[in-house]
Write a protein that holds these residues in place. Sequence first.
Motif, PDB file in Angstrom:
ATOM      1  N   GLU A  20      -0.557  -8.136  99.949  1.00 48.48           N
ATOM      2  CA  GLU A  20      -0.094  -8.228  98.565  1.00 48.48           C
ATOM      3  C   GLU A  20       1.420  -8.434  98.512  1.00 48.48           C
ATOM      4  OE1 GLU A  20      -0.390  -5.975  94.245  1.00 48.48           O
ATOM      5  OE2 GLU A  20      -1.267  -5.022  96.009  1.00 48.48           O
ATOM      6  N   GLU A  21       2.161  -7.723  99.357  1.00 50.50           N
ATOM      7  CA  GLU A  21       3.621  -7.893  99.394  1.00 50.50           C
ATOM      8  C   GLU A  21       3.993  -9.336  99.722  1.00 50.50           C
ATOM      9  OE1 GLU A  21       4.983  -5.055 102.253  1.00 50.50           O
ATOM     10  OE2 GLU A  21       4.785  -3.363 100.872  1.00 50.50           O
ATOM     11  N   LEU A  22       3.289  -9.926 100.671  1.00 51.48           N
ATOM     12  CA  LEU A  22       3.570 -11.303 101.060  1.00 51.48           C
ATOM     13  C   LEU A  22       3.344 -12.255  99.883  1.00 51.48           C
ATOM     14  CD1 LEU A  22       4.226 -13.412 103.275  1.00 51.48           C
ATOM     15  CD2 LEU A  22       1.756 -13.521 103.688  1.00 51.48           C
ATOM     16  N   PHE A  23       2.215 -12.111  99.192  1.00 53.92           N
ATOM     17  CA  PHE A  23       1.898 -13.019  98.091  1.00 53.92           C
ATOM     18  C   PHE A  23       2.743 -12.729  96.851  1.00 53.92           C
ATOM     19  CE2 PHE A  23      -1.446 -14.220 100.852  1.00 53.92           C
ATOM     20  CZ  PHE A  23      -1.809 -15.503 100.467  1.00 53.92           C
ATOM     21  N   GLN A  24       3.178 -11.480  96.676  1.00 52.64           N
ATOM     22  CA  GLN A  24       4.072 -11.133  95.562  1.00 52.64           C
ATOM     23  C   GLN A  24       5.403 -11.866  95.682  1.00 52.64           C
ATOM     24  OE1 GLN A  24       3.829  -9.376  92.788  1.00 52.64           O
ATOM     25  NE2 GLN A  24       2.083  -8.015  93.040  1.00 52.64           N
ATOM     26  N   SER A  25       5.789 -12.232  96.910  1.00 52.13           N
ATOM     27  CA  SER A  25       7.046 -12.957  97.096  1.00 52.13           C
ATOM     28  C   SER A  25       6.966 -14.358  96.480  1.00 52.13           C
ATOM     29  CB  SER A  25       7.391 -13.056  98.584  1.00 52.13           C
ATOM     30  OG  SER A  25       6.495 -13.928  99.252  1.00 52.13           O
ATOM     31  N   VAL A  26       5.761 -14.839  96.204  1.00 54.24           N
ATOM     32  CA  VAL A  26       5.571 -16.160  95.604  1.00 54.24           C
ATOM     33  C   VAL A  26       5.365 -16.050  94.089  1.00 54.24           C
ATOM     34  CG1 VAL A  26       4.094 -18.203  95.563  1.00 54.24           C
ATOM     35  CG2 VAL A  26       4.607 -17.082  97.724  1.00 54.24           C
ATOM     36  N   GLY A  27       4.588 -15.033  93.669  1.00 52.93           N
ATOM     37  CA  GLY A  27       4.300 -14.861  92.250  1.00 52.93           C
ATOM     38  C   GLY A  27       3.433 -13.637  92.033  1.00 52.93           C
ATOM     39  N   PRO A  28       3.185 -13.290  90.759  1.00 52.71           N
ATOM     40  CA  PRO A  28       2.381 -12.105  90.453  1.00 52.71           C
ATOM     41  C   PRO A  28       0.951 -12.215  90.984  1.00 52.71           C
ATOM     42  CG  PRO A  28       3.475 -12.953  88.481  1.00 52.71           C
ATOM     43  CD  PRO A  28       3.680 -13.960  89.564  1.00 52.71           C
ATOM     44  N   VAL A  29       0.473 -11.114  91.555  1.00 53.30           N
ATOM     45  CA  VAL A  29      -0.860 -11.055  92.166  1.00 53.30           C
ATOM     46  C   VAL A  29      -1.761 -10.164  91.309  1.00 53.30           C
ATOM     47  CG1 VAL A  29      -2.141 -10.265  94.194  1.00 53.30           C
ATOM     48  CG2 VAL A  29       0.066 -11.400  94.485  1.00 53.30           C
ATOM     49  N   LEU A  64       2.815 -20.539 101.801  1.00 53.45           N
ATOM     50  CA  LEU A  64       2.320 -19.559 102.767  1.00 53.45           C
ATOM     51  C   LEU A  64       1.328 -20.107 103.788  1.00 53.45           C
ATOM     52  CD1 LEU A  64       1.891 -16.507 100.373  1.00 53.45           C
ATOM     53  CD2 LEU A  64       3.819 -17.039 101.874  1.00 53.45           C
ATOM     54  N   ASN A  65       0.752 -21.286 103.529  1.00 62.22           N
ATOM     55  CA  ASN A  65      -0.162 -21.864 104.508  1.00 62.22           C
ATOM     56  C   ASN A  65       0.606 -22.158 105.795  1.00 62.22           C
ATOM     57  OD1 ASN A  65      -2.717 -22.891 105.363  1.00 62.22           O
ATOM     58  ND2 ASN A  65      -1.926 -24.947 105.062  1.00 62.22           N
ATOM     59  N   ASP A  66       0.041 -21.783 106.933  1.00 63.19           N
ATOM     60  CA  ASP A  66       0.647 -21.957 108.265  1.00 63.19           C
ATOM     61  C   ASP A  66       1.860 -21.065 108.515  1.00 63.19           C
ATOM     62  OD1 ASP A  66      -1.194 -23.717 109.327  1.00 63.19           O
ATOM     63  OD2 ASP A  66      -0.132 -25.494 108.592  1.00 63.19           O
ATOM     64  N   THR A  67       2.081 -20.047 107.678  1.00 66.59           N
ATOM     65  CA  THR A  67       3.142 -19.085 107.980  1.00 66.59           C
ATOM     66  C   THR A  67       2.561 -17.960 108.821  1.00 66.59           C
ATOM     67  OG1 THR A  67       2.766 -17.811 105.961  1.00 66.59           O
ATOM     68  CG2 THR A  67       4.422 -19.573 105.860  1.00 66.59           C
ATOM     69  N   GLU A  68       3.415 -17.242 109.522  1.00 66.49           N
ATOM     70  CA  GLU A  68       2.954 -16.199 110.426  1.00 66.49           C
ATOM     71  C   GLU A  68       3.021 -14.829 109.759  1.00 66.49           C
ATOM     72  OE1 GLU A  68       4.298 -14.622 114.717  1.00 66.49           O
ATOM     73  OE2 GLU A  68       3.945 -16.790 114.574  1.00 66.49           O
ATOM     74  N   LEU A  69       1.958 -14.051 109.942  1.00 66.49           N
ATOM     75  CA  LEU A  69       1.906 -12.670 109.466  1.00 66.49           C
ATOM     76  C   LEU A  69       1.211 -11.839 110.535  1.00 66.49           C
ATOM     77  CD1 LEU A  69       2.310 -10.593 107.138  1.00 66.49           C
ATOM     78  CD2 LEU A  69       0.008 -11.190 106.383  1.00 66.49           C
ATOM     79  N   ASP A  70       1.876 -10.812 111.011  1.00 64.83           N
ATOM     80  CA  ASP A  70       1.331  -9.915 112.039  1.00 64.83           C
ATOM     81  C   ASP A  70       0.843 -10.687 113.268  1.00 64.83           C
ATOM     82  OD1 ASP A  70       1.874  -7.734 110.416  1.00 64.83           O
ATOM     83  OD2 ASP A  70      -0.130  -7.702 109.532  1.00 64.83           O
TER      84      ASP A  70
END
Length: 107
Positions: A20-29, A64-70
């Motif tokens: 959720e934190e990752l997607f919040q950086s783009v817009g409201p979730v 966010l597509n093709d970005t790295e997370l964990d």
Amino acid sequence: MGRKLFVGNLSFNTDERRLEELFQSVGPVDTVNIVRDQMTGRARGFAFVEMQTDADAQSAIQKLNDTELDGRKLAVNEARPKPTGGGGGGGRPGGGGGRGPRREPRW
């Protein structure tokens, strides 16, 4: 374009808060749902994220597509609707062929 996104290739260690934190950086979730195995409760490696607007969802895909997370490269795209009808399987338990029950005794 829908607001619901499919997020694939998730690390089994990623939790809803982190996603959720990752997607919040783009817009409201609106919602974050990491899909889990019903028997074990272990994450299955993918999730659904619902953004508040179509524009936010499109922006999330682009950013966010093709970005790295964990340690994993995420696959972010629009979620497809669930297919209608039966979900495979069929037949009788234990596999076997297409013949029905025996008509004569086995002995």
